[in-house]
Design a protein around this motif. Structure first.
Motif, PDB file in Angstrom:
ATOM      1  N   THR A 254       2.462  -9.078  -8.848  1.00  0.00           N
ATOM      2  CA  THR A 254       3.128  -9.034 -10.141  1.00  0.00           C
ATOM      3  C   THR A 254       2.183  -8.463 -11.199  1.00  0.00           C
ATOM      4  OG1 THR A 254       2.433 -11.246 -10.838  1.00  0.00           O
ATOM      5  CG2 THR A 254       4.459 -11.073  -9.523  1.00  0.00           C
ATOM      6  N   GLY A 255       2.769  -7.928 -12.247  1.00  0.00           N
ATOM      7  CA  GLY A 255       1.957  -7.392 -13.331  1.00  0.00           C
ATOM      8  C   GLY A 255       2.768  -6.522 -14.264  1.00  0.00           C
ATOM      9  N   GLY A 256       2.088  -5.633 -14.941  1.00  0.00           N
ATOM     10  CA  GLY A 256       2.735  -4.714 -15.859  1.00  0.00           C
ATOM     11  C   GLY A 256       1.761  -3.639 -16.288  1.00  0.00           C
ATOM     12  N   HIS A 257       2.291  -2.536 -16.771  1.00  0.00           N
ATOM     13  CA  HIS A 257       1.439  -1.499 -17.361  1.00  0.00           C
ATOM     14  C   HIS A 257       2.196  -0.841 -18.510  1.00  0.00           C
ATOM     15  CE1 HIS A 257       3.873   1.133 -14.777  1.00  0.00           C
ATOM     16  NE2 HIS A 257       3.338   0.593 -13.684  1.00  0.00           N
ATOM     17  N   VAL A 258       1.442  -0.302 -19.448  1.00  0.00           N
ATOM     18  CA  VAL A 258       1.993   0.354 -20.627  1.00  0.00           C
ATOM     19  C   VAL A 258       1.292   1.694 -20.793  1.00  0.00           C
ATOM     20  CG1 VAL A 258       2.453   0.211 -23.096  1.00  0.00           C
ATOM     21  CG2 VAL A 258       2.403  -1.875 -21.717  1.00  0.00           C
ATOM     22  N   VAL A 259       2.087   2.747 -21.041  1.00  0.00           N
ATOM     23  CA  VAL A 259       1.522   4.087 -21.186  1.00  0.00           C
ATOM     24  C   VAL A 259       2.011   4.709 -22.486  1.00  0.00           C
ATOM     25  CG1 VAL A 259       1.574   6.446 -20.253  1.00  0.00           C
ATOM     26  CG2 VAL A 259       1.182   4.517 -18.732  1.00  0.00           C
ATOM     27  N   MET A 260       1.097   5.331 -23.216  1.00  0.00           N
ATOM     28  CA  MET A 260       1.431   6.135 -24.382  1.00  0.00           C
ATOM     29  C   MET A 260       1.971   7.481 -23.901  1.00  0.00           C
ATOM     30  SD  MET A 260       1.242   6.210 -27.804  1.00  0.00           S
ATOM     31  CE  MET A 260      -0.052   5.014 -28.223  1.00  0.00           C
ATOM     32  N   GLY A 261       3.086   7.926 -24.478  1.00  0.00           N
ATOM     33  CA  GLY A 261       3.633   9.214 -24.099  1.00  0.00           C
ATOM     34  C   GLY A 261       2.735  10.362 -24.519  1.00  0.00           C
ATOM     35  N   THR A 262       3.062  11.550 -24.031  1.00  0.00           N
ATOM     36  CA  THR A 262       2.351  12.762 -24.412  1.00  0.00           C
ATOM     37  C   THR A 262       3.317  13.713 -25.088  1.00  0.00           C
ATOM     38  OG1 THR A 262       0.955  14.597 -23.636  1.00  0.00           O
ATOM     39  CG2 THR A 262       2.725  13.886 -22.174  1.00  0.00           C
ATOM     40  N   GLY A 263       2.842  14.522 -26.003  1.00  0.00           N
ATOM     41  CA  GLY A 263       3.699  15.458 -26.711  1.00  0.00           C
ATOM     42  C   GLY A 263       3.757  16.825 -26.098  1.00  0.00           C
ATOM     43  N   MET A 264       3.124  17.028 -24.929  1.00  0.00           N
ATOM     44  CA  MET A 264       3.006  18.385 -24.432  1.00  0.00           C
ATOM     45  C   MET A 264       2.864  18.431 -22.912  1.00  0.00           C
ATOM     46  SD  MET A 264       0.115  21.181 -25.579  1.00  0.00           S
ATOM     47  CE  MET A 264       0.394  20.748 -27.298  1.00  0.00           C
ATOM     48  N   PRO A 265       3.757  19.104 -22.191  1.00  0.00           N
ATOM     49  CA  PRO A 265       3.494  19.395 -20.777  1.00  0.00           C
ATOM     50  C   PRO A 265       2.280  20.318 -20.655  1.00  0.00           C
ATOM     51  CG  PRO A 265       5.802  19.772 -21.332  1.00  0.00           C
ATOM     52  CD  PRO A 265       5.069  19.625 -22.625  1.00  0.00           C
ATOM     53  N   SER A 266       1.717  20.396 -19.467  1.00  0.00           N
ATOM     54  CA  SER A 266       0.510  21.195 -19.270  1.00  0.00           C
ATOM     55  C   SER A 266       0.481  21.750 -17.853  1.00  0.00           C
ATOM     56  CB  SER A 266      -0.732  20.341 -19.530  1.00  0.00           C
ATOM     57  OG  SER A 266      -1.915  21.061 -19.267  1.00  0.00           O
ATOM     58  N   ASN A 267      -0.260  22.846 -17.674  1.00  0.00           N
ATOM     59  CA  ASN A 267      -0.470  23.405 -16.334  1.00  0.00           C
ATOM     60  C   ASN A 267      -1.591  22.696 -15.585  1.00  0.00           C
ATOM     61  OD1 ASN A 267       0.506  25.932 -18.145  1.00  0.00           O
ATOM     62  ND2 ASN A 267       1.209  26.190 -16.048  1.00  0.00           N
ATOM     63  N   ASN A 268      -2.400  21.902 -16.296  1.00  0.00           N
ATOM     64  CA  ASN A 268      -3.514  21.185 -15.670  1.00  0.00           C
ATOM     65  C   ASN A 268      -3.517  19.737 -16.127  1.00  0.00           C
ATOM     66  OD1 ASN A 268      -4.975  23.466 -14.305  1.00  0.00           O
ATOM     67  ND2 ASN A 268      -5.095  24.213 -16.410  1.00  0.00           N
ATOM     68  N   TRP A 269      -3.767  18.839 -15.175  1.00  0.00           N
ATOM     69  CA  TRP A 269      -3.906  17.416 -15.484  1.00  0.00           C
ATOM     70  C   TRP A 269      -5.101  16.867 -14.716  1.00  0.00           C
ATOM     71  CZ3 TRP A 269      -1.273  15.058 -19.293  1.00  0.00           C
ATOM     72  CH2 TRP A 269      -0.107  15.672 -19.754  1.00  0.00           C
ATOM     73  N   TYR A 270      -5.837  15.948 -15.358  1.00  0.00           N
ATOM     74  CA  TYR A 270      -7.037  15.363 -14.761  1.00  0.00           C
ATOM     75  C   TYR A 270      -6.920  13.843 -14.732  1.00  0.00           C
ATOM     76  CZ  TYR A 270      -9.123  19.959 -15.692  1.00  0.00           C
ATOM     77  OH  TYR A 270      -9.395  21.313 -15.732  1.00  0.00           O
ATOM     78  N   PHE A 271      -7.420  13.255 -13.640  1.00  0.00           N
ATOM     79  CA  PHE A 271      -7.500  11.800 -13.477  1.00  0.00           C
ATOM     80  C   PHE A 271      -8.864  11.474 -12.881  1.00  0.00           C
ATOM     81  CE2 PHE A 271      -3.043  12.939 -13.128  1.00  0.00           C
ATOM     82  CZ  PHE A 271      -2.408  12.010 -13.932  1.00  0.00           C
ATOM     83  N   ALA A 272      -9.615  10.582 -13.513  1.00  0.00           N
ATOM     84  CA  ALA A 272     -10.943  10.231 -13.007  1.00  0.00           C
ATOM     85  C   ALA A 272     -10.888   9.125 -11.964  1.00  0.00           C
ATOM     86  CB  ALA A 272     -11.854   9.814 -14.167  1.00  0.00           C
ATOM     87  N   GLU A 273      -9.916   8.220 -12.074  1.00  0.00           N
ATOM     88  CA  GLU A 273      -9.814   7.067 -11.183  1.00  0.00           C
ATOM     89  C   GLU A 273      -8.822   7.347 -10.053  1.00  0.00           C
ATOM     90  OE1 GLU A 273     -11.026   4.641 -10.073  1.00  0.00           O
ATOM     91  OE2 GLU A 273      -9.779   2.900  -9.800  1.00  0.00           O
ATOM     92  N   GLY A 274      -9.008   6.650  -8.954  1.00  0.00           N
ATOM     93  CA  GLY A 274      -8.111   6.716  -7.817  1.00  0.00           C
ATOM     94  C   GLY A 274      -8.753   6.080  -6.606  1.00  0.00           C
ATOM     95  N   TYR A 275      -7.960   5.344  -5.826  1.00  0.00           N
ATOM     96  CA  TYR A 275      -8.493   4.672  -4.641  1.00  0.00           C
ATOM     97  C   TYR A 275      -7.361   4.412  -3.674  1.00  0.00           C
ATOM     98  CZ  TYR A 275     -10.986   1.261  -1.728  1.00  0.00           C
ATOM     99  OH  TYR A 275     -11.560   0.595  -0.673  1.00  0.00           O
ATOM    100  N   THR A 276      -7.586   4.750  -2.403  1.00  0.00           N
ATOM    101  CA  THR A 276      -6.557   4.572  -1.381  1.00  0.00           C
ATOM    102  C   THR A 276      -7.025   3.632  -0.271  1.00  0.00           C
ATOM    103  OG1 THR A 276      -7.328   6.567  -0.221  1.00  0.00           O
ATOM    104  CG2 THR A 276      -5.546   6.837  -1.827  1.00  0.00           C
ATOM    105  N   GLY A 277      -7.988   2.771  -0.582  1.00  0.00           N
ATOM    106  CA  GLY A 277      -8.488   1.827   0.401  1.00  0.00           C
ATOM    107  C   GLY A 277      -7.557   0.644   0.593  1.00  0.00           C
ATOM    108  N   PRO A 278      -7.940  -0.304   1.424  1.00  0.00           N
ATOM    109  CA  PRO A 278      -7.107  -1.479   1.700  1.00  0.00           C
ATOM    110  C   PRO A 278      -6.765  -2.235   0.428  1.00  0.00           C
ATOM    111  CG  PRO A 278      -8.933  -1.337   3.258  1.00  0.00           C
ATOM    112  CD  PRO A 278      -9.191  -0.307   2.205  1.00  0.00           C
TER     113      PRO A 278
END
Length: 612
Positions: free
Chosen positions: A273-297
């Motif tokens: 259980t939980g929740g998350h909140v995201v601020m919208g963006t005003g502009m689509p883009s051809n490039n997006w970056y994400f520093a975090e990510g994990y696919t472990g157990p």
């Protein structure tokens, strides 16, 4: 086109454009008579040279005309027909037509072949040279082309019809916003055990009128109007708006500068259980970056992709793994006017700690939801989820106002280097009041990799900390945090994640906030400057409208935490503005910890800076 007026192909033109084809309008014929047609393909070129004409063809700067000498100009700003342009939500076109016969009608045609504006000329008037500047409002990426109808008084058309036509190549228009009139959100789900909302803040002195366009996974859309009172905020129940079981992205357009966030609460697979909140963006883009990510157990990572345009998007995913460097996956498609969800765990046979760069041939919006059972170093099993909007570009600085290494909190930094050379990232850890001076560190991040920093090791436990990161080379940083938050004997376990701010600012806005039962709302304010800052906080509530301004001092080189439940008062659905009235710019985040109908967790959001 084999004759714009009488041929079989003009109806197929918008059909092809609706499929996302970038095609122009040219004239052709299969003629078995002694008389050639009067039609022409007219090219717009600066010189009558082979190179200039070939460039005009490549750029689709041409139009199809039945009349042999009709001259047509169709532009948006300085962009000619055939171009792809970025505009605001109000678009002005420039039309000029010259011929030796009178023009009867000009028509501006858009999505699905609909006529969205037209200009007619009365019979008997001299309309051989006309100009027109239609203005249209757009909420999403669209195409527009011009259709000209002239009176064939000289009987030049071999069909014998009383009129001739010209049809131009399209202009493809993508609305973008650096203010608060347009907002995109890629992630959203109304299935079992998910509850989605939209929070819309209007800090203006007059009411705002918004249109919410819900883009569903099957390509269909649902539109709903929404009003927001002056100095207030509105809450929208997305589950009620679109129905159950929908994957949904959102586009919000408004006639005032507003701020939009999307809270989601969940019981993921009936386990976490939980929740998350995201601020919208005003502009689509051809490039997006994400520093975090994990696919472990114990971790499920997703990428939510929103394509607001008609053209299908082709993506390349470049993962910078901590373990093995860059991994590239190409040929990912997102149809136009829809959204797609990718489960990152399914893309690899082994787990990775990873960052991600998304490259797309069509502007789109990307978010990264994650759901987890976090074990940590002590096997704690803190279950929850987080979600962030990607960054459109890298920066040489990154600021985080929130952070703590107190008991019950595990804080990390993830550093992304998608470049071809190793970089060094310098860190300044700014402590809370009375917790000691700043701590300086530096970290090497190899080319095409990501690095992970565990803050309790860097600065010790029982610290409240803001972070300032800098590097000579562009990078991206995120701050994942996992927690067991204790409030009045109520344990709220989970995690949240935030992308760092590229710069401090003198003004920050938040759309979401709630100080009712089961919710603890905070503001974390960081002053990276060398002088004190005086701050005004203004709350805009759904129940009482705008509250009186609160003021506070933010000492230099430190951070301050504000419990909004006390500062604004209990039981308020609120948005807020944080503004520096004296002193250097600051950084503002809003952590929240909650028990939503038995679903416990937390979220954190970096504020919105007008003009970014």
């Amino acid at each position: 086109m084999t004759g714009n007026n009488d041929g079989a192909f003009p109806p197929s033109y918008p059909f092809a454009l609706n499929k996302g084809w970038r095609v122009g309008a040219s004239y052709g014929q299969d003629n078995h008579s002694l008389n050639a047609s009067s039609g022409r393909t007219a090219l717009i070129a600066p010189t009558l040279s082979r190179a200039a004409l070939l460039d005009a063809l490549r750029q689709r700067r041409f139009y199809s005309t039945d009349d042999p000498d009709m001259q047509v100009a169709f532009k948006c700003g300085e962009a000619w027909m055939g171009s792809v342009v970025q505009t605001g939500t109000s678009v002005t076109f420039t039309v000029a037509v010259t011929d030796d016969e009178n023009i009867a009608k000009l028509e501006l045609i858009s999505d699905r072949g609909d006529v969205v504006a037209q200009q007619s000329y009365a019979p008997g008037t001299d309309s051989r040279q006309v100009s027109w500047n239609p203005v249209v409002s757009i909420a999403r990426s669209s195409y527009f082309y011009l259709r000209v109808t002239e009176l064939d008084s000289k009987h030049e058309d071999d069909s014998g019809l009383p009129s001739q036509m010209a049809i131009t190549s399209p202009l493809w228009v993508n609305p973008v916003s650096t203010s608060g009139g347009v907002w995109y959100l890629a992630e959203g789900y109304t299935g079992d055990n998910f509850q989605e909302y939209l929070s819309l803040a209007n800090p203006q002195d007059t009411p705002a009128h918004a249109t919410i366009t819900y883009m569903l996974g099957d390509g269909s859309t649902v539109q709903k109007p929404q009003g927001i009172e002056a100095g207030s905020r509105a809450t929208v129940n997305v589950n009620a708006a679109v129905g159950a079981g929908k994957e949904v992205s959102v586009l919000v357009t408004a006639d005032r500068d507003i701020v939009v966030e999307r809270p989601v609460y969940f019981n993921y697979h009936g386990l976490w259980t939980g929740g998350h909140v995201v601020m919208g963006t005003g502009m689509p883009s051809n490039n997006w970056y994400f520093a975090e990510g994990y696919t472990g157990p114990g971790f499920d990572e997703y990428i939510s992709l929103q394509n607001p345009g008609f053209n299908a998007a082709t993506l390349t995913l470049r993962f910078q793994t901590q373990e093995e460097g860059e991994k590239v996956i190409g040929g990912v498609f997102v149809p136009g006017h829809t959204r797609r969800t990718l489960r990152v765990n399914d893309l690899f046979s082994v787990p990775y700690q990873m960052s991600l760069k998304i490259e797309s041939d069509t502007p789109l919006v990307a978010e990264r939801p994650m759901y987890f059972d976090y074990l940590g170093r002590d096997g704690v099993h803190w279950e929850g989820g987080s979600c962030v909007m990607g960054a459109r570009q890298l920066a040489t600085a990154s600021y985080f106002a929130e952070g703590t290494t107190r008991s019950g909190f595990d804080e990390y930094l993830t550093l992304q280097n998608p470049g071809g050379s190793a970089i060094t990232v310098s860190a300044v850890y700014q402590m809370g009041a009375g917790q000691g001076g700043s701590v300086l560190k530096s970290y090497r991040v190899e080319a095409g990799r990501r690095a992970t920093i565990f803050l309790p090791v860097e600065i010790d436990r029982e610290r409240d900390v803001s972070v300032q990161l800098t590097s000579a080379a562009p990078f991206l940083a995120e701050r994942p945090m996992y927690f067991d938050y204790a409030a009045s004997g109520d344990s709220r376990q989970g995690g949240h994640c935030a992308v760092g701010a590229a710069a401090a600012s003198s003004e920050w806005f938040f759309a979401e906030g709630y100080t009712g039962n089961g919710f603890d709302q905070y503001l974390c304010l960081q002053n990276p400057g060398t002088a004190d800052a005086w701050i005004e906080v203004r709350y805009y509530t759904q129940e009482q409208g705008p509250l009186a301004v609160r003021t506070l001092r933010l000492p230099s080189g430190t951070r301050v935490t504000v419990l909004v439940n006390d500062n604004a008062g209990p039981g308020l659905q609120n948005s807020c503005r944080v503004r520096v009235v004296s002193g250097p710019p600051i950084v503002a985040e809003r952590p929240m910890y909650f028990n939503f109908a038995g679903w416990d967790g937390g979220s954190d959001t970096l504020g919105f800076v007008p003009g970014t």
